[in-house]
Write an enzyme that holds these catalytic residues in place. Structure first.
Site, short mmCIF file in Angstrom:
data_model
loop_
_atom_site.label_atom_id
_atom_site.label_comp_id
_atom_site.label_asym_id
_atom_site.label_seq_id
_atom_site.Cartn_x
_atom_site.Cartn_y
_atom_site.Cartn_z
N LYS A 1 0.94 -1.18 0.05
CA LYS A 1 -0.13 -0.07 -0.11
C LYS A 1 1.03 1.23 -0.02
O LYS A 1 0.58 2.23 -0.55
CB LYS A 1 -0.91 -0.06 1.19
CG LYS A 1 -1.80 1.21 1.44
CD LYS A 1 -2.89 1.53 0.33
CE LYS A 1 -3.39 2.91 0.39
NZ LYS A 1 -4.11 3.18 -0.62
N LYS B 1 0.93 11.43 5.12
CA LYS B 1 1.11 10.66 5.96
C LYS B 1 1.89 9.37 5.67
O LYS B 1 2.56 8.65 6.16
CB LYS B 1 -0.08 10.18 6.99
CG LYS B 1 -0.12 9.03 7.79
CD LYS B 1 -0.66 7.94 7.36
CE LYS B 1 -2.39 7.91 6.82
NZ LYS B 1 -2.80 6.79 6.25
N1 LIG Z 1 -9.94 8.63 1.42
C1 LIG Z 1 -9.25 7.74 0.62
O1 LIG Z 1 -9.17 8.09 -0.58
C2 LIG Z 1 -8.51 6.68 1.26
C3 LIG Z 1 -8.02 6.39 2.50
N2 LIG Z 1 -7.36 5.54 2.61
C4 LIG Z 1 -6.86 5.17 4.19
O2 LIG Z 1 -7.98 4.79 5.09
C5 LIG Z 1 -7.81 5.53 6.27
C6 LIG Z 1 -9.15 6.31 6.49
O3 LIG Z 1 -9.34 7.20 5.47
P1 LIG Z 1 -10.49 8.27 5.39
O4 LIG Z 1 -11.58 7.54 5.69
O5 LIG Z 1 -10.23 8.92 3.93
O6 LIG Z 1 -10.13 9.10 6.65
P2 LIG Z 1 -11.25 9.80 7.54
O7 LIG Z 1 -10.37 11.03 7.82
O8 LIG Z 1 -12.36 10.41 6.74
O9 LIG Z 1 -11.57 9.12 8.56
C7 LIG Z 1 -10.67 8.77 9.74
C8 LIG Z 1 -11.43 7.85 10.51
O10 LIG Z 1 -10.58 7.77 11.90
C9 LIG Z 1 -11.09 8.01 12.91
N3 LIG Z 1 -10.02 8.55 13.93
C10 LIG Z 1 -9.15 9.50 13.70
N4 LIG Z 1 -8.23 9.65 14.74
C11 LIG Z 1 -8.97 8.99 15.80
C12 LIG Z 1 -8.59 8.39 17.08
N5 LIG Z 1 -7.50 9.08 17.68
N6 LIG Z 1 -9.41 7.53 17.75
C13 LIG Z 1 -10.44 7.06 17.07
N7 LIG Z 1 -10.71 7.29 15.78
C14 LIG Z 1 -10.04 8.11 14.94
C15 LIG Z 1 -12.15 9.25 12.62
O11 LIG Z 1 -12.98 9.22 13.64
P3 LIG Z 1 -13.89 10.61 13.76
O12 LIG Z 1 -14.93 10.62 12.82
O13 LIG Z 1 -14.40 10.84 14.98
O14 LIG Z 1 -12.88 11.71 13.39
C16 LIG Z 1 -12.59 8.54 11.30
O15 LIG Z 1 -13.66 7.55 11.74
C17 LIG Z 1 -6.65 6.22 6.38
O16 LIG Z 1 -5.55 5.23 6.87
C18 LIG Z 1 -6.31 6.37 4.78
O17 LIG Z 1 -4.92 6.69 4.66
C19 LIG Z 1 -7.13 4.31 1.95
C20 LIG Z 1 -7.56 4.37 0.73
C21 LIG Z 1 -8.17 5.44 0.28
O1 LIG Z 2 -4.97 5.73 -0.10
C1 LIG Z 2 -5.79 6.32 -1.01
C2 LIG Z 2 -5.59 5.87 -2.19
C3 LIG Z 2 -6.55 6.73 -3.36
C4 LIG Z 2 -6.83 6.02 -4.63
O2 LIG Z 2 -6.15 4.78 -4.69
O3 LIG Z 2 -7.17 6.70 -5.42
#
Ligand SMILES: NC(=O)C1=CN([C@@H]2O[C@H](COP(=O)(O)OP(=O)(O)OC[C@H]3O[C@@H](n4cnc5c(N)ncnc54)[C@H](OP(=O)(O)O)[C@@H]3O)[C@@H](O)[C@H]2O)C=CC1
Ligand SMILES: O=CCCC(=O)O
Length: 365
Positions: free
Chosen positions: A241, A309
Site C-alpha cells: 500500500k 502521512k
Molecule cells: N480517502 C481515501 O481515498 C482513502 C483512504 N485510505 C486510508 O484509509 C484510512 C481512513 O481514511 P478516510 O476514511 O479517508 O479518513 P477520514 O479522515 O475520513 O476518517 C478517519 C477515521 O479515523 C477516525 N479517527 C481518527 N483519529 C482517531 C482517534 N484518535 N481515535 C479514534 N478514531 C479516530 C475518525 O473518527 P472521527 O469521525 O471521530 O474523526 C474517522 O472515523 C486512512 O488510513 C487513509 O490513509 C485508503 C484508501 C483511500
Molecule cells: O490511499 C488512498 C488511495 C486513493 C486511491 O487509490 O485513489
C-alpha cells in the site's frame, strides 16, 4: 476457525455447483488486469441475500441458503470517508453489522440502514465474529485496537480482526501481536481505491497475515472490493500500500507542476489534461482530478493529510532498507507545505496550491 463452521454458510471444502458457477462468472466479469489466481477461491457466502447488482458473481449464490441460518456478525470501527461506504455496502448486502466511531453522529446514517451500535471498540469486537477497522493513521489504529476499551480487550479465540487502515508495517505487526495474544486471528488489508470505489464496492484489498482469516472474510472483501491480493505475512500488505501511495503522491505533485508550468507559458490547462489523457502517461487520476484542479476546486476524496502521512511512512520504509527515494522525498516536502497552508482536509490534489504560493516578504540578501 470456528467462525466458518458456526456462523457462515460458505463451505471452503465443498463448493457447490452454484458456487462453481459463481466463480466462473467471476472470472468473466473481473477486470482483465486482475489475474484470476489472485482472486481467491472461496465460494460466495449465501448469508448475503442481496448483493449489489454490479457484483454479478455474488448474485448467483444468493439463493443457496437463507440469511437466518448463518448469522455472521461483522463489526466496523471507523466511519470516515472510506469506512462509512464500506460498512454501508456490507449492510446493504444483508450482513449483520455493528458499528462504532469516535464521533458517534457518524454512526447514525448506518444505524438508520439497520446497523447495530456499541459504545466502544471492545464491545464491538466482543459481540462480533469479525471486526474491520478503518482508522486515520498509525496512532488511531493502535489506540482503537490496543488502547483502553480497544478491540483487543473484547476479542478472543474464534474471532478475527481485519485492519484496513493505511499504516506502516511496524504498526500493523504491533496490532497483530496484541490481537493474536488473545487467541484471535489478524489480517492487515489496506485498500487501493478512494471514496467512489468504496461506494461502488470496487476497492482493491492488499492483505497479509492469517491465511485462514483471509479465506473466511474473502466473501466480505468481495462485497466491498473488486479484487484482493494475499501477500503473505503481516507487513507485506502495508508495504504494498505504501509503495502504491508513494508513486501516487509523486505523480500528483509532478502533474501539478506540469499544469502550472504549461499555464504560465500560455497553454490552456484543460487542453493539457486532455493531451495527457490520450497519451502513454494517461491515468484515471489525472482525468478525474485534472478538470477540478484547473478550477482550483478540491472536493475531498482522499484527504491531503493522509497522502502526506503515506509519503512519510513510505520514506520510513525506504530508509529501513537504504533505498534512495529522492522524488518521493521532494513530493513529501510539497505536501508538508500544503498542510502548513491549511489544506490538510482538502483533497490531496490541492497540493498544486503549494506551488502557487508566493513569498509574502522576500528575504533581503
Ligand atoms: N480517502 C481515501 O481515498 C482513502 C483512504 N485510505 C486510508 O484509509 C484510512 C481512513 O481514511 P478516510 O476514511 O479517508 O479518513 P477520514 O479522515 O475520513 O476518517 C478517519 C477515521 O479515523 C477516525 N479517527 C481518527 N483519529 C482517531 C482517534 N484518535 N481515535 C479514534 N478514531 C479516530 C475518525 O473518527 P472521527 O469521525 O471521530 O474523526 C474517522 O472515523 C486512512 O488510513 C487513509 O490513509 C485508503 C484508501 C483511500
Ligand atoms: O490511499 C488512498 C488511495 C486513493 C486511491 O487509490 O485513489
Amino acid at each position: 476457525m470456528s467462525l466458518v463452521k458456526s456462523h457462515c454458510c460458505y463451505n471452503l471444502l465443498n463448493p457447490s455447483n452454484t458456487a462453481s458457477l459463481a466463480m466462473a462468472m467471476c472470472s468473466s466479469f473481473c477486470p482483465p488486469q486482475v489475474p484470476n489466481h489472485f482472486r481467491g477461491t472461496t465460494p460466495i457466502p449465501s448469508f448475503l441475500p442481496k448483493p449489489p447488482s454490479f457484483k454479478a458473481f455474488s448474485s448467483q449464490t444468493a439463493t443457496a441458503s437463507t440469511k437466518d441460518e448463518f448469522p455472521a456478525r461483522v463489526g466496523f470501527l471507523g466511519l470516515g470517508i472510506m469506512g462509512s461506504p464500506m460498512a454501508q455496502n456490507l449492510i446493504k448486502s444483508g450482513c449483520d453489522v455493528t458499528v462504532w466511531n469516535r464521533t458517534k453522529s457518524k454512526c447514525d446514517p448506518l444505524i438508520s440502514l439497520g446497523a447495530k451500535y456499541k459504545s466502544s471498540p471492545e464491545e464491538v469486537a466482543a459481540s462480533c465474529d469479525v471486526t474491520f477497522a478503518m482508522l486515520a493513521d498509525p496512532e488511531s489504529a493502535v489506540d482503537v485496537a490496543c488502547g483502553k476499551h480497544g478491540a483487543a480487550s473484547g476479542i478472543g479465540p474464534g474471532k478475527g480482526y481485519v485492519d484496513v487502515s493505511t499504516v506502516d508495517g511496524a504498526t500493523s505487526k504491533l496490532i497483530g501481536e496484541h490481537i493474536k495474544a488473545t487467541g484471535a486471528l489478524f489480517l492487515e488489508a489496506p485498500v487501493s481505491g478512494s471514496k467512489k470505489p468504496a461506494e461502488d464496492g470496487q476497492l482493491i484489498f492488499l492483505t497479509g497475515g492469517d491465511k485462514s482469516l483471509y479465506e473466511t472474510v474473502a466473501p466480505l472483501l468481495d462485497i466491498m472490493g473488486k479484487s484482493r491480493f494475499f501477500l503473505g505475512s503481516v507487513g507485506n500488505g502495508a508495504a504494498m500500500k505504501l509503495v502504491v501511495n508513494m508513486v501516487m503522491g509523486s505523480m500528483m505533485a509532478s502533474f501539478s507542476e506540469g499544469l502550472l508550468l504549461g499555464e504560465k507559458v500560455g497553454l490552456d490547462p484543460d487542453v493539457i489534461v486532455e493531451v495527457i489523457s490520450q497519451g502513454a502517461i494517461s491515468a484515471p487520476m489525472f482525468s478525474m482530478k485534472g478538470p477540478s484542479m484547473v478550477k482550483s476546486v478540491y472536493p475531498t476524496a482522499f484527504p491531503l493529510k493522509h497522502q502526506q502521512k503515506d509519503l512519510r511512512l513510505a520514506l520510513g520504509l525506504a530508509e529501513s532498507v537504504s533505498q534512495p527515494t529522492p522524488i518521493a522525498a521532494a513530493a513529501n516536502e510539497l505536501y508538508k507545505v500544503a498542510k502548513s497552508h491549511g489544506l490538510s482536509d482538502h483533497d490531496f490534489s490541492a497540493v498544486i496550491e503549494a506551488l502557487k504560493v508566493k513569498m509574502q516578504d522576500p528575504p533581503e540578501y
